[in-house]
Motif scaffolding. Structure first.
Motif, mmCIF file in Angstrom:
data_model
loop_
_atom_site.group_PDB
_atom_site.id
_atom_site.type_symbol
_atom_site.label_atom_id
_atom_site.label_comp_id
_atom_site.label_asym_id
_atom_site.label_seq_id
_atom_site.Cartn_x
_atom_site.Cartn_y
_atom_site.Cartn_z
ATOM 1 N N LEU A 31 -9.421 -5.728 -0.565
ATOM 2 C CA LEU A 31 -8.523 -6.691 -1.213
ATOM 3 C C LEU A 31 -8.842 -6.910 -2.692
ATOM 4 C CD1 LEU A 31 -8.131 -9.405 1.588
ATOM 5 C CD2 LEU A 31 -6.451 -7.700 0.851
ATOM 6 N N ILE A 32 -10.120 -6.785 -3.070
ATOM 7 C CA ILE A 32 -10.449 -7.023 -4.487
ATOM 8 C C ILE A 32 -9.828 -5.971 -5.395
ATOM 9 C CG2 ILE A 32 -12.625 -8.214 -3.984
ATOM 10 C CD1 ILE A 32 -14.100 -5.678 -4.782
ATOM 11 N N HIS A 33 -9.373 -4.854 -4.828
ATOM 12 C CA HIS A 33 -8.708 -3.837 -5.644
ATOM 13 C C HIS A 33 -7.361 -4.338 -6.165
ATOM 14 C CE1 HIS A 33 -11.799 -1.302 -3.902
ATOM 15 N NE2 HIS A 33 -11.478 -0.352 -4.738
ATOM 16 N N TYR A 34 -6.828 -5.379 -5.515
ATOM 17 C CA TYR A 34 -5.561 -5.931 -6.002
ATOM 18 C C TYR A 34 -5.730 -6.692 -7.311
ATOM 19 C CZ TYR A 34 -3.013 -4.563 -1.839
ATOM 20 O OH TYR A 34 -2.394 -3.821 -0.857
ATOM 21 N N ALA A 35 -6.968 -6.843 -7.759
ATOM 22 C CA ALA A 35 -7.174 -7.397 -9.106
ATOM 23 C C ALA A 35 -6.538 -6.496 -10.158
ATOM 24 C CB ALA A 35 -8.665 -7.560 -9.383
ATOM 25 N N GLY A 36 -6.307 -5.232 -9.785
ATOM 26 C CA GLY A 36 -5.638 -4.313 -10.708
ATOM 27 C C GLY A 36 -4.227 -4.737 -11.054
ATOM 28 N N LEU A 37 -3.652 -5.630 -10.262
ATOM 29 C CA LEU A 37 -2.312 -6.146 -10.582
ATOM 30 C C LEU A 37 -2.322 -6.946 -11.885
ATOM 31 C CD1 LEU A 37 -1.124 -7.318 -7.042
ATOM 32 C CD2 LEU A 37 -0.373 -5.284 -8.299
ATOM 33 N N LEU A 38 -3.498 -7.488 -12.241
ATOM 34 C CA LEU A 38 -3.608 -8.243 -13.495
ATOM 35 C C LEU A 38 -3.415 -7.330 -14.694
ATOM 36 C CD1 LEU A 38 -6.693 -10.491 -12.584
ATOM 37 C CD2 LEU A 38 -4.272 -11.125 -12.574
ATOM 38 N N ASP A 39 -3.688 -6.038 -14.506
ATOM 39 C CA ASP A 39 -3.479 -5.056 -15.575
ATOM 40 C C ASP A 39 -2.133 -4.367 -15.430
ATOM 41 O OD1 ASP A 39 -6.001 -5.562 -16.670
ATOM 42 O OD2 ASP A 39 -6.961 -4.167 -15.275
ATOM 43 N N GLN A 40 -1.248 -4.991 -14.667
ATOM 44 C CA GLN A 40 0.098 -4.457 -14.444
ATOM 45 C C GLN A 40 0.075 -3.115 -13.729
ATOM 46 O OE1 GLN A 40 2.579 -6.579 -15.275
ATOM 47 N NE2 GLN A 40 0.946 -7.911 -16.003
ATOM 48 N N GLY A 41 -0.913 -2.912 -12.860
ATOM 49 C CA GLY A 41 -0.993 -1.676 -12.094
ATOM 50 C C GLY A 41 0.097 -1.627 -11.035
ATOM 51 N N PRO A 42 0.615 -0.433 -10.725
ATOM 52 C CA PRO A 42 1.657 -0.306 -9.681
ATOM 53 C C PRO A 42 1.107 -0.770 -8.336
ATOM 54 C CG PRO A 42 1.443 1.722 -10.971
ATOM 55 C CD PRO A 42 0.265 0.867 -11.326
ATOM 56 N N ILE A 43 1.813 -1.651 -7.672
ATOM 57 C CA ILE A 43 1.303 -2.230 -6.432
ATOM 58 C C ILE A 43 1.166 -1.172 -5.336
ATOM 59 C CG2 ILE A 43 3.604 -2.876 -5.606
ATOM 60 C CD1 ILE A 43 2.266 -5.401 -4.397
ATOM 61 N N PHE A 44 2.022 -0.139 -5.365
ATOM 62 C CA PHE A 44 1.921 0.907 -4.347
ATOM 63 C C PHE A 44 0.618 1.685 -4.501
ATOM 64 C CE2 PHE A 44 2.513 5.361 -3.096
ATOM 65 C CZ PHE A 44 2.802 5.196 -1.757
ATOM 66 N N ILE A 45 0.291 2.076 -5.730
ATOM 67 C CA ILE A 45 -0.934 2.828 -5.994
ATOM 68 C C ILE A 45 -2.152 1.982 -5.639
ATOM 69 C CG2 ILE A 45 -2.314 3.998 -7.734
ATOM 70 C CD1 ILE A 45 0.244 5.450 -7.003
ATOM 71 N N ILE A 46 -2.130 0.706 -6.028
ATOM 72 C CA ILE A 46 -3.254 -0.185 -5.726
ATOM 73 C C ILE A 46 -3.403 -0.366 -4.219
ATOM 74 C CG2 ILE A 46 -4.085 -2.563 -5.959
ATOM 75 C CD1 ILE A 46 -2.834 -2.606 -8.738
ATOM 76 N N SER A 47 -2.290 -0.425 -3.513
ATOM 77 C CA SER A 47 -2.343 -0.581 -2.057
ATOM 78 C C SER A 47 -2.974 0.635 -1.390
ATOM 79 C CB SER A 47 -0.940 -0.812 -1.498
ATOM 80 O OG SER A 47 -0.396 -2.031 -1.982
ATOM 81 N N THR A 48 -2.660 1.835 -1.888
ATOM 82 C CA THR A 48 -3.279 3.032 -1.317
ATOM 83 C C THR A 48 -4.781 3.044 -1.596
ATOM 84 O OG1 THR A 48 -2.843 4.387 -3.303
ATOM 85 C CG2 THR A 48 -1.152 4.351 -1.584
ATOM 86 N N GLN A 49 -5.186 2.556 -2.764
ATOM 87 C CA GLN A 49 -6.611 2.457 -3.078
ATOM 88 C C GLN A 49 -7.296 1.453 -2.156
ATOM 89 O OE1 GLN A 49 -6.567 1.410 -7.229
ATOM 90 N NE2 GLN A 49 -6.096 3.487 -7.913
ATOM 91 N N ALA A 50 -6.606 0.357 -1.869
ATOM 92 C CA ALA A 50 -7.159 -0.653 -0.964
ATOM 93 C C ALA A 50 -7.333 -0.099 0.444
ATOM 94 C CB ALA A 50 -6.258 -1.886 -0.947
#
Length: 249
Positions: A141-160
């Motif tokens: 779940l802490i990988h969703y901190a990447g959303l603060l840098d406007q990261g694509p939620i799909f890519i971040i979800s796959t990383q999570a």
């Protein structure tokens, strides 16, 4: 001047300073909560089967460090699992610093979670399973901190997804071996290879679309499978004993 600025950027973008800052935070939290925990345990006497399981887990960790990166760029099915081109691994200053930052901050965070969860579920049924699952879940779940840098939620979800599976394996490896340095070494090698690969994506899995989802999903499946293997037989008893030794220092 450009070289100096480049090094400064590499340092500032890594998690090294955050990781170093986390160390006294963990110390103060444990002291205030009266937690006396160990980081590494002395090597215990294993039976032949238990030793084989440990050696298989260590071998898997080494293999997985390459597999997770090459799964993105493999052009044939054999390259997914073993036929890797090591000449594509070119370590850089950025790769080393980012990998060091990852093990300092992320593994410091994992250690904090594991110890706190072991304490929280002490004496309860399922202590080991809950600790492994929840620590891995938080790690993902802490990988969703990447959303603060406007990261694509799909890519971040796959990383999570990958981080959850890998987190389960690392927590299991730690509780089974009692050696946190094994966890650090595994994570460092995985990140170093990933950051050092000169080739980009577009491997065989990209033929099926959603290369990131397939690659990270496959990585998660293998990590979870190895986690389950380490629970076979009397291996859970080893983890339970090591957990008691870790939090009753």
């Amino acid at each position: 001047m450009n070289d100096y600025l480049s090094s400064f950027v590499n340092w500032s973008h890594s998690e090294i300073l955050n990781g170093l800052a986390l160390i006294p935070i963990i110390f103060c939290l444990f002291k205030s909560w009266d937690i006396r925990a160990k980081l590494n345990l002395k090597f215990r006497r294993y039976s032949n089967i238990q030793l084989i399981v440990l050696l298989v887990a260590v071998f898997f960790a080494a293999w997985y460090s390459f597999f997770h990166s090459y799964v993105y760029i493999a052009s044939t099915f054999s390259q997914l699992f073993w036929n890797w081109d090591f000449s594509e691994i070119i370590p850089t200053e950025r790769a080393v610093l980012w990998s060091l930052g990852a093990i300092l901050f992320e593994e410091g965070f994992r250690y904090l979670l594991i110890i706190v969860l072991l304490e929280a579920f002490k004496g309860q049924r399922g202590q080991i399973e809950l600790t492994i699952f929840l620590s891995a879940l938080f790690f993902g779940l802490i990988h969703y901190a990447g959303l603060l840098d406007q990261g694509p939620i799909f890519i971040i979800s796959t990383q999570a997804i990958f981080a959850f599976g890998y987190g389960c394996f690392l927590a299991t490896l730690y509780l089974y071996s009692g050696k946190f340095w094994l966890v650090l070494l595994s994570h460092f090698s995985l990140d170093l290879i990933a950051f050092s690969l000169s080739a980009g994506g577009g491997g065989i899995l990209s033929w099926y679309d959603n290369n990131d989802l397939l690659s990270n999903g496959l990585s998660m499946v293998f990590a979870l499978a190895m986690t389950l293997i380490m629970f076979l037989g009397k291996q859970r008893k080893i983890m339970q004993e090591n957990a008691a030794r870790l939090i009753n220092a």
